[in-house]
Design an enzyme around this catalytic site. Structure first.
Site, PDB file in Angstrom:
ATOM      1  N   ARG A 269       7.336  35.361 -18.308  1.00 56.62           N
ATOM      2  CA  ARG A 269       5.974  35.366 -17.772  1.00 56.62           C
ATOM      3  C   ARG A 269       5.663  36.683 -17.068  1.00 56.62           C
ATOM      4  O   ARG A 269       6.418  37.133 -16.215  1.00 56.62           O
ATOM      5  CB  ARG A 269       5.783  34.191 -16.806  1.00 56.62           C
TER       6      ARG A 269
ATOM      7  N   ARG B 221       2.546  35.804  -4.803  1.00 60.76           N
ATOM      8  CA  ARG B 221       2.109  34.444  -5.119  1.00 60.76           C
ATOM      9  C   ARG B 221       2.514  33.466  -4.014  1.00 60.76           C
ATOM     10  O   ARG B 221       1.767  32.553  -3.675  1.00 60.76           O
ATOM     11  CB  ARG B 221       2.687  34.000  -6.472  1.00 60.76           C
TER      12      ARG B 221
END
Ligand code: AMP
Length: 195
Positions: free
Chosen positions: A136, A147
């Site tokens: 990813r 994040r």
């Protein structure tokens, strides 16, 4: 009345994994906004490009765009009995919009909010492992940190929001997939049987 379950927890806490198990066991569809945004990436539009940039940087897609997408998805026929929301809501604005949508359109409300608890160190470790396993683009060390910080700042306040509504159950998500599932499944089953 349809049943809506909101899975809350930092990226890498195992929400998606549990959502897939629940979907398989009880036929309640998993709505992952991250997956919906990733699916969009095959499109060559300004919006798709904007979303990709935000995701690659570990930021949040604007509330209005996110809410609109979830609204359309929940209206699809497979969500007739409800849905499991994985990665949405991520802000208080999204949570309020969800409450309004469920009340106005589906004459329902959020029925259960399992909160996945894992330490920061374990989260970063898991996100980086997933990066290696799945490739990813939003899973580099810097983006993983970002994040997590975005979660702390924007999404963690939702624990308070749903606790006030009496909907939260806390899960120790540092355990194995099977152990977490063994705690979570009966809670979901009970909720569905009352619907
Ligand atoms: P996830 O797969 O849930 O970790 O989501 C991947 C990325 O998609 C996030 O880092 C955000 O950039 C974007 N995203 C997913 N869900 C939302 C949401 N509810 N609100 C805003 N952005 C989101």
């Amino acid at each position: 009345m349809p049943t809506y379950i909101v899975l809350l927890g930092p990226p890498g806490s195992g929400k998606g994994t549990q959502a897939k198990l629940i979907a398989k066991q009880f036929g309640l569809p998993q709505i992952s906004t991250g997956d919906l945004f990733r699916a969009l990436q095959t499109q060559d539009t300004d919006f798709a490009r904007k979303v990709r940039k935000i995701m690659d940087e570990g930021g949040l897609v604007p509330d209005a765009d996110t809410i609109e997408m979830v609204k359309a998805r929940l209206a699809e026929p497979d969500c007739k009995k409800g849905a499991m929301l994985d990665g949405f809501p991520r802000t208080v604005v999204q949570a309020q919009a969800l409450d309004k949508l469920l009340a106005d359109t589906f004459k329902s409300s959020v029925g259960l909010v399992p909160v996945f608890h894992v330490s920061r160190e374990e989260i970063i470790r898991r996100i980086l492992k997933r990066a290696a396993d799945e490739g990813r683009a939003d899973d580099t060390p810097e983006v993983a940190e970002k994040r997590y910080e975005v979660y702390r700042a924007n999404t963690e306040p939702l624990i308070e929001y749903y606790t006030a509504k009496g909907l939260v159950v806390t899960l120790d998500a540092s355990r194995t997939i099977d152990e977490v599932a063994a705690q979570l499944m009966p809670l979901v089953e009970k909720k569905l049987s009352k619907a």
